[in-house]
Design a protein around this motif. Structure first.
Motif, PDB file in Angstrom:
ATOM      1  N   VAL A 214     123.199 -70.988  55.100  1.00 63.28           N
ATOM      2  CA  VAL A 214     123.443 -70.184  56.296  1.00 63.28           C
ATOM      3  C   VAL A 214     123.043 -70.689  57.693  1.00 63.28           C
ATOM      4  O   VAL A 214     122.763 -70.960  58.393  1.00 63.28           O
ATOM      5  N   SER A 215     124.665 -72.033  57.446  1.00 66.91           N
ATOM      6  CA  SER A 215     124.541 -72.529  58.835  1.00 66.91           C
ATOM      7  C   SER A 215     126.165 -73.126  58.431  1.00 66.91           C
ATOM      8  O   SER A 215     126.815 -72.884  57.970  1.00 66.91           O
ATOM      9  N   THR A 216     126.481 -73.818  59.033  1.00 63.28           N
ATOM     10  CA  THR A 216     127.834 -73.964  59.353  1.00 63.28           C
ATOM     11  C   THR A 216     128.658 -74.952  58.328  1.00 63.28           C
ATOM     12  O   THR A 216     129.760 -75.178  58.094  1.00 63.28           O
ATOM     13  N   PRO A 225     128.367 -63.423  59.231  1.00 64.70           N
ATOM     14  CA  PRO A 225     127.599 -62.337  59.640  1.00 64.70           C
ATOM     15  C   PRO A 225     127.199 -62.631  60.802  1.00 64.70           C
ATOM     16  O   PRO A 225     126.568 -63.482  60.681  1.00 64.70           O
ATOM     17  N   ASP A 226     126.661 -61.897  61.356  1.00 69.23           N
ATOM     18  CA  ASP A 226     126.290 -61.551  62.594  1.00 69.23           C
ATOM     19  C   ASP A 226     124.637 -62.043  62.636  1.00 69.23           C
ATOM     20  O   ASP A 226     124.007 -63.083  63.003  1.00 69.23           O
ATOM     21  N   VAL A 231     121.014 -67.219  62.190  1.00 72.29           N
ATOM     22  CA  VAL A 231     119.853 -67.919  61.430  1.00 72.29           C
ATOM     23  C   VAL A 231     120.133 -69.388  61.888  1.00 72.29           C
ATOM     24  O   VAL A 231     120.034 -70.633  62.188  1.00 72.29           O
ATOM     25  N   ALA A 232     121.779 -69.345  61.837  1.00 75.53           N
ATOM     26  CA  ALA A 232     122.871 -70.650  61.915  1.00 75.53           C
ATOM     27  C   ALA A 232     122.177 -71.315  62.862  1.00 75.53           C
ATOM     28  O   ALA A 232     122.308 -72.783  63.547  1.00 75.53           O
ATOM     29  N   THR A 233     122.199 -70.730  64.091  1.00 71.20           N
ATOM     30  CA  THR A 233     122.024 -71.481  65.423  1.00 71.20           C
ATOM     31  C   THR A 233     120.264 -72.082  65.573  1.00 71.20           C
ATOM     32  O   THR A 233     119.999 -73.333  66.262  1.00 71.20           O
ATOM     33  N   MET A 254     130.750 -78.001  68.270  1.00 68.39           N
ATOM     34  CA  MET A 254     129.869 -76.803  67.842  1.00 68.39           C
ATOM     35  C   MET A 254     129.824 -75.901  68.996  1.00 68.39           C
ATOM     36  O   MET A 254     129.695 -75.668  70.320  1.00 68.39           O
ATOM     37  N   THR A 255     129.847 -74.017  68.164  1.00 66.79           N
ATOM     38  CA  THR A 255     130.095 -72.633  68.798  1.00 66.79           C
ATOM     39  C   THR A 255     128.839 -72.445  69.184  1.00 66.79           C
ATOM     40  O   THR A 255     127.967 -71.367  69.056  1.00 66.79           O
ATOM     41  N   VAL A 256     127.346 -72.811  67.839  1.00 60.40           N
ATOM     42  CA  VAL A 256     125.550 -72.370  68.559  1.00 60.40           C
ATOM     43  C   VAL A 256     125.428 -72.644  69.348  1.00 60.40           C
ATOM     44  O   VAL A 256     124.204 -71.804  70.286  1.00 60.40           O
ATOM     45  N   VAL A 257     125.803 -73.445  70.239  1.00 61.33           N
ATOM     46  CA  VAL A 257     125.102 -74.039  71.423  1.00 61.33           C
ATOM     47  C   VAL A 257     126.569 -74.623  72.154  1.00 61.33           C
ATOM     48  O   VAL A 257     127.288 -75.309  71.688  1.00 61.33           O
ATOM     49  N   GLU A 258     126.571 -73.814  73.166  1.00 56.44           N
ATOM     50  CA  GLU A 258     127.854 -73.783  74.303  1.00 56.44           C
ATOM     51  C   GLU A 258     127.687 -75.297  75.309  1.00 56.44           C
ATOM     52  O   GLU A 258     126.789 -74.698  76.049  1.00 56.44           O
TER      53      GLU A 258
END
Length: 300
Positions: A214-216, A225-226, A231-233, A254-258
């Motif tokens: 459940v990570s990148t 999935p959304d 969770v990955a964030t 990195m896409t979980v934090v812009e």
């Protein structure tokens, strides 16, 4: 650390009001660190099965994932990740998995110490608890660095390419060190709390494998999935993998934090390193606190 040393330390302790108090250490912090660093390296050499086992599993993952899913995954990555091969995309994740697998074994070694009675002997030694933890951690980090280097070399054989060159490979090793410390601390925390080898193994594995998926690590964030994206964030593994992947690809991934303040790969590296350092400090401090509390209990 010999049994004679433990007995000598116990003899140096004095009774007062029904409690036993250890005398202050005459050694320097570095001396205490070095003793523990050497002891845990010797212990690993005498039991190479754990070291080899923690390396074999990631190698299997690397070979199987790239050979079984390589063509399909590379096609899926074609537009979303700049046309890179899946071997190149996956290698940073496997490097971080090496760190996880080796770090998970850290707590097992501590439980073995407890079962052999060595843990209690070290607790009454007049040693810095921070030096004890850092010495043990440094010994495990040495093995992790060697294992990640092997994985990077194997990845190169399979066709992976480090776009940032030799310095980028060294950077991936550095990220692996930062990434491993928080899980080493967590594994040791579970060992001190449970004092049971089976519980420590189950706890480490229950965290390690679900968090990986459940990570990148294995797929880009937008391909999941959304609920997994959410969770990955908050998943520490995402930040370790993204930092290593940024060095691998020489781009902001990195896409979980812009973050756009630093430019290029630094938009990934700065927040990722900040998160990993915070985890290292917090969990490392908890581990040292538990060692101090265990020491107080052991000498009463």
């Amino acid at each position: 650390m010999s049994e004679a040393s433990g007995n000598k330390a116990a003899d140096e302790a004095r009774a007062d009001g029904g409690h036993v108090h250890t005398t202050p250490s005459s050694n320097s912090f570095f001396s205490d660190f070095w003793v523990n660093f050497v002891r845990w390296n010797l212990k690993a050499i005498r039991n190479p099965f754990v070291v080899v086992g923690s390396l074999i599993q990631p190698i299997i993952f690397l070979v199987l994932f790239t050979q079984v899913f390589g063509q399909i995954a590379t096609s899926a990555l074609g537009s979303g990740a700049g046309g890179i091969t899946y071997e190149t995309f996956l290698l940073p994740a496997i490097a971080m998995q090496v760190s996880l697998a080796a770090a998970a074994g850290s707590g097992i070694g501590l439980v073995n110490d407890m079962e052999e009675g060595m843990f209690e002997k070290t607790l009454v030694m007049p040693m810095s608890r921070s030096a004890m933890f850092l010495g043990k951690t440094a010994a495990e980090i040495v093995r992790i660095v060697v294992q990640i280097a092997i994985i990077l070399a194997l990845g190169a054989v399979l066709g992976a390419n480090v776009a940032t060159g030799f310095l980028g490979a060294v950077g991936i090793l550095g990220v692996g060190i930062l990434f491993s410390v928080w899980f080493i601390a967590l594994s040791n925390i579970m060992a001190v709390v449970t004092r049971d080898q089976e519980s420590t193994i189950i706890g480490a594995n229950l965290l390690q494998f679900p968090l990986l998926f459940v990570s990148t690590a294995f797929l880009p964030l937008d391909a999941m999935p959304d609920w997994i994206q959410v969770v990955a964030t908050y998943n520490p593994i995402t930040y370790g993998v993204d930092a290593a992947r940024a060095l691998m690809l020489d781009q902001d991934v990195m896409t979980v934090v812009e973050v756009t303040r630093f430019g290029g790969i630094w938009d990934t590296l700065v927040p990722a390193i900040a998160v990993l350092l915070a985890l290292d400090v917090v969990l490392g401090s908890v581990m040292v606190y538990l060692l101090n509390r265990a020491s107080s209990s052991a000498v009463q």
